[in-house]
Design a protein around this motif. Structure first.
Motif, mmCIF file in Angstrom:
data_model
loop_
_atom_site.group_PDB
_atom_site.id
_atom_site.type_symbol
_atom_site.label_atom_id
_atom_site.label_comp_id
_atom_site.label_asym_id
_atom_site.label_seq_id
_atom_site.Cartn_x
_atom_site.Cartn_y
_atom_site.Cartn_z
ATOM 1 N N PRO A 79 19.940 -15.613 -64.577
ATOM 2 C CA PRO A 79 20.163 -14.272 -64.091
ATOM 3 C C PRO A 79 21.200 -13.628 -65.339
ATOM 4 O O PRO A 79 21.187 -12.271 -65.595
ATOM 5 C CB PRO A 79 21.199 -14.598 -62.960
ATOM 6 C CG PRO A 79 21.448 -15.987 -62.906
ATOM 7 C CD PRO A 79 20.360 -16.866 -63.760
ATOM 8 N N MET A 80 21.743 -14.505 -66.219
ATOM 9 C CA MET A 80 22.680 -13.864 -67.294
ATOM 10 C C MET A 80 21.536 -13.188 -68.352
ATOM 11 O O MET A 80 21.876 -12.157 -68.907
ATOM 12 C CB MET A 80 23.430 -14.944 -68.056
ATOM 13 C CG MET A 80 24.498 -15.709 -67.243
ATOM 14 S SD MET A 80 25.183 -16.915 -68.261
ATOM 15 C CE MET A 80 26.065 -18.019 -67.052
ATOM 16 N N GLY A 91 11.317 -22.164 -72.472
ATOM 17 C CA GLY A 91 10.436 -20.952 -72.724
ATOM 18 C C GLY A 91 10.005 -20.154 -71.499
ATOM 19 O O GLY A 91 10.054 -18.891 -71.378
ATOM 20 N N ALA A 92 9.841 -21.045 -70.286
ATOM 21 C CA ALA A 92 9.163 -20.560 -68.942
ATOM 22 C C ALA A 92 10.572 -19.644 -68.497
ATOM 23 O O ALA A 92 10.356 -18.509 -68.069
ATOM 24 C CB ALA A 92 8.854 -21.560 -68.093
ATOM 25 N N MET A 93 11.649 -19.918 -68.577
ATOM 26 C CA MET A 93 13.117 -19.478 -68.076
ATOM 27 C C MET A 93 13.114 -17.905 -68.657
ATOM 28 O O MET A 93 13.435 -17.061 -68.173
ATOM 29 C CB MET A 93 14.192 -20.389 -68.135
ATOM 30 C CG MET A 93 15.572 -19.861 -67.494
ATOM 31 S SD MET A 93 16.290 -18.593 -68.614
ATOM 32 C CE MET A 93 16.857 -19.713 -70.185
ATOM 33 N N GLN A 94 13.130 -18.108 -69.843
ATOM 34 C CA GLN A 94 13.050 -16.855 -70.864
ATOM 35 C C GLN A 94 12.361 -15.832 -70.542
ATOM 36 O O GLN A 94 12.467 -14.600 -70.271
ATOM 37 C CB GLN A 94 13.424 -17.352 -72.359
ATOM 38 C CG GLN A 94 14.736 -18.304 -72.506
ATOM 39 C CD GLN A 94 15.017 -18.013 -74.124
ATOM 40 O OE1 GLN A 94 14.318 -18.547 -74.867
ATOM 41 N NE2 GLN A 94 16.142 -17.516 -74.543
ATOM 42 N N ARG A 122 10.514 -15.514 -67.713
ATOM 43 C CA ARG A 122 10.688 -15.011 -66.751
ATOM 44 C C ARG A 122 11.819 -14.045 -66.573
ATOM 45 O O ARG A 122 11.784 -12.957 -65.818
ATOM 46 C CB ARG A 122 11.389 -16.212 -65.686
ATOM 47 C CG ARG A 122 11.471 -16.083 -64.152
ATOM 48 C CD ARG A 122 11.579 -17.325 -63.392
ATOM 49 N NE ARG A 122 10.380 -18.169 -63.341
ATOM 50 C CZ ARG A 122 9.397 -17.880 -62.389
ATOM 51 N NH1 ARG A 122 9.632 -17.085 -61.652
ATOM 52 N NH2 ARG A 122 8.320 -18.602 -62.318
ATOM 53 N N ALA A 123 12.942 -14.069 -67.346
ATOM 54 C CA ALA A 123 13.982 -13.306 -67.490
ATOM 55 C C ALA A 123 13.350 -12.017 -68.239
ATOM 56 O O ALA A 123 13.845 -10.925 -67.643
ATOM 57 C CB ALA A 123 15.160 -13.732 -68.232
ATOM 58 N N ILE A 124 12.661 -12.114 -69.060
ATOM 59 C CA ILE A 124 12.135 -11.064 -69.914
ATOM 60 C C ILE A 124 11.519 -10.046 -69.127
ATOM 61 O O ILE A 124 11.690 -8.728 -68.999
ATOM 62 C CB ILE A 124 11.533 -11.549 -71.065
ATOM 63 C CG1 ILE A 124 12.429 -11.899 -72.183
ATOM 64 C CG2 ILE A 124 10.535 -10.271 -71.784
ATOM 65 C CD1 ILE A 124 11.652 -13.050 -73.294
ATOM 66 N N ILE A 125 10.536 -10.828 -68.401
ATOM 67 C CA ILE A 125 9.475 -9.943 -67.474
ATOM 68 C C ILE A 125 10.355 -9.526 -66.239
ATOM 69 O O ILE A 125 10.091 -8.282 -65.807
ATOM 70 C CB ILE A 125 8.424 -10.956 -67.012
ATOM 71 C CG1 ILE A 125 7.505 -11.470 -68.449
ATOM 72 C CG2 ILE A 125 7.407 -10.153 -66.309
ATOM 73 C CD1 ILE A 125 6.782 -10.187 -69.127
ATOM 74 N N GLN A 126 11.060 -10.078 -65.655
ATOM 75 C CA GLN A 126 11.608 -9.726 -64.142
ATOM 76 C C GLN A 126 12.659 -8.370 -64.684
ATOM 77 O O GLN A 126 12.573 -7.476 -64.247
ATOM 78 C CB GLN A 126 12.733 -10.974 -63.596
ATOM 79 C CG GLN A 126 11.727 -11.886 -62.997
ATOM 80 C CD GLN A 126 12.422 -12.938 -62.329
ATOM 81 O OE1 GLN A 126 11.900 -13.683 -61.735
ATOM 82 N NE2 GLN A 126 13.902 -12.856 -62.492
ATOM 83 N N ALA A 127 13.368 -8.563 -66.053
ATOM 84 C CA ALA A 127 14.206 -7.582 -66.406
ATOM 85 C C ALA A 127 13.295 -6.258 -66.600
ATOM 86 O O ALA A 127 13.624 -5.039 -66.178
ATOM 87 C CB ALA A 127 14.905 -7.791 -67.513
ATOM 88 N N ASP A 156 21.157 -9.271 -69.478
ATOM 89 C CA ASP A 156 21.451 -8.829 -71.124
ATOM 90 C C ASP A 156 20.223 -8.129 -71.075
ATOM 91 O O ASP A 156 20.279 -6.950 -71.913
ATOM 92 C CB ASP A 156 21.308 -10.056 -71.582
ATOM 93 C CG ASP A 156 22.769 -10.763 -71.573
ATOM 94 O OD1 ASP A 156 23.737 -10.160 -71.498
ATOM 95 O OD2 ASP A 156 22.616 -12.064 -71.742
ATOM 96 N N PHE A 157 18.827 -8.581 -70.813
ATOM 97 C CA PHE A 157 17.594 -7.920 -71.189
ATOM 98 C C PHE A 157 17.756 -6.388 -70.429
ATOM 99 O O PHE A 157 17.124 -5.424 -71.314
ATOM 100 C CB PHE A 157 16.505 -8.749 -70.805
ATOM 101 C CG PHE A 157 16.390 -10.098 -71.700
ATOM 102 C CD1 PHE A 157 16.936 -10.192 -72.876
ATOM 103 C CD2 PHE A 157 15.811 -10.997 -70.819
ATOM 104 C CE1 PHE A 157 17.011 -11.368 -73.311
ATOM 105 C CE2 PHE A 157 15.696 -12.454 -71.660
ATOM 106 C CZ PHE A 157 16.540 -12.490 -73.027
ATOM 107 N N GLU A 158 17.995 -6.413 -69.255
ATOM 108 C CA GLU A 158 18.074 -4.975 -68.591
ATOM 109 C C GLU A 158 18.867 -3.985 -69.332
ATOM 110 O O GLU A 158 18.419 -3.014 -69.590
ATOM 111 C CB GLU A 158 18.448 -5.272 -66.974
ATOM 112 C CG GLU A 158 17.426 -6.007 -66.255
ATOM 113 C CD GLU A 158 18.028 -6.278 -64.889
ATOM 114 O OE1 GLU A 158 19.091 -5.731 -64.553
ATOM 115 O OE2 GLU A 158 17.268 -6.971 -64.254
#
Ligand code: PEP
Ligand code: MG
Length: 413
Positions: free
Chosen positions: A135-136, A216-219, A221-226, A140-142
């Motif tokens: 979530p952090m 890499g999978a977590m990152q 996920r964060a990039i795409i969800q954002a 950040d990406f958003e």
């Protein structure tokens, strides 16, 4: 970083313990006294001088407008926080060429989670730490996407030598052990085991994802969800996911498969239509030599000329300053190759990669994100060899815009 600095003041004597420094003429400056620095000239003034925030306005804005009419290269920025991204946007940046995701984790409230991830011994422990980080990262990406207002944003997967994050003091190890429910000795042994003799050439970059694909999978996920979140607000973000320190197409393919699988799952679950691209940094000589193969998997290349310089010359970017002075005085090198691109050697690798890469994939998107992206002679070189953009720190965006225009006038393309 937006903070003025004058480095290399070898003539002052600093007494760190008693918190003062002494100038060559004997004057003493103690903690709490005001001095002002001019980062452009290197002048230091023994008083508080009023300052104003830099902005592009008046004649400066007119000059920048003229420059933009001529330049062919786009100018992006290297930014890791929404604050830097906003600053760069105001200076005219047309996107983010490099977001170093690891920089988001040095904040005191975050370092614990990343340490937990690094020292995890089991996939379960790591998954728990990654869950805290996700979530952090997404937040950040958003923030970055919003500040860039639809301009492209390249986010690089975790890159650093892990020792940069490790706890070294016993106190820090103790605190982390407590947080993770581990014994002090057990954690200390893990930390010692992670020691590397040459971390810059060690377990970093895409090698981390080869060992721990879940990072890499977590990152991803964060990039795409954002991106999905901000696109629902009316933006049209197309994330560019960048894999660092690739030297072999098979390792890029391995990491890319993780990215694509994760991204497609997230997009499908959200029931949206989102485009994204996957590319790589070219920062290891072997990647440059095999750029035709790498381009089969990469949709874009970004030249990481900091590492490419380090690995081509074979000297450490952290230590070269200690002996380069002798090279200048003995006229072996004219200038710092980490600041001004060595066009003869490193540049040859860049030019070769451009040709090889575009030979495989004619629409390959090409940029540079090493420090050279804000250095005028290097910007001229990037223009000449046909890159699409340069990316530099926010405060160098205006000079890069000007240099790109001068290059376009000198070498029409
Ligand atoms: C580079 O190597 O040029 C680069 C941009 O990456 P970093 O400086 O983070 O290694
Ligand atoms: Mg690098």
């Amino acid at each position: 970083m937006g903070t003025c600095c004058v480095a290399g003041c070898g003539e002052i004597t600093v007494n760190e313990a008693e918190e003062f420094f002494v100038l060559p003429d004997g004057r003493k400056v103690t903690k709490g006294e005001w001095i002002s620095l001019d980062g452009s000239t290197g002048n230091v003034y023994g008083e508080k001088i009023p300052t104003v925030e830099a902005s592009v306005s008046g004649n400066f804005a007119t000059l920048m407008k003229w420059a933009d009419e001529y330049r062919v290269l786009k100018v992006r920025t290297n930014a890791d926080t929404p604050k830097d991204a906003k600053q760069a946007y105001e200076f005219g940046a047309q996107g983010i060429g490099l977001c170093r995701t690891e920089h988001m984790f040095f904040a005191p409230d975050r370092i614990m989670a990343i340490r937990e991830m690094i020292v995890s011994k089991t996939p379960e422990q790591r998954a728990k730490a990654l869950e805290k980080i996700l979530p952090m990262q997404q937040g950040d990406f958003e923030g970055l996407y919003r500040e860039m207002k639809g301009y492209p944003v390249t986010i690089r997967l975790l890159d650093p030598p892990l020792h940069e994050f490790l706890p070294h003091e016993d106190e820090e190890i103790e605190a982390l052990a407590k947080e993770m429910g581990m014994k002090f000795d057990e954690l200390k042994a893990v930390v010692e085991n992670l020691h590397e003799f040459n971390p810059m050439m060690g377990h970093r970059g895409c090698r981390l994802d080869v060992t721990f694909p879940e990072i890499g999978a977590m990152q991803t996920r964060a990039i795409i969800q954002a991106a999905i979140t901000v696109n629902k607000e009316g933006m049209h973000v197309v994330p560019e996911i960048m894999v660092p320190l690739v030297g072999e197409v098979k390792e890029l393919k391995y990491v890319k498969d993780i990215i694509v699988k994760t991204a497609d799952e997230v997009i499908k679950a959200a029931g949206v239509d989102l485009k994204y691209s996957v590319g790589t940094m070219i920062e290891i000589p072997r990647a440059a030599l095999t750029a035709d193969e790498i381009a089969v998997e990469a949709e874009f290349f970004s030249f990481g000329t900091n590492d490419l310089t380090q690995m081509t010359f074979g000297f450490s970017r952290d230590d070269a300053g200690k002996f380069l002075g002798d090279y200048y005085s003995k006229k072996i090198y004219e200038s710092d190759p980490f600041a001004k691109l060595d066009q003869v050697g490193v540049g040859k690798l860049v030019e070769m990669s451009v040709k090889l890469g575009r030979g495989t994939r004619p629409d390959l998107h090409l940029g540079i994100c090493g420090e050279h992206g804000g250095n005028p002679p290097s910007v001229e070189f990037c223009h000449r060899v046909g890159l699409d953009y340069v990316s530099c720190s926010p405060f160098r965006v205006p000079i890069a815009r000007l240099a790109a225009a001068q290059a376009a006038i000198k070498f029409p393309r």
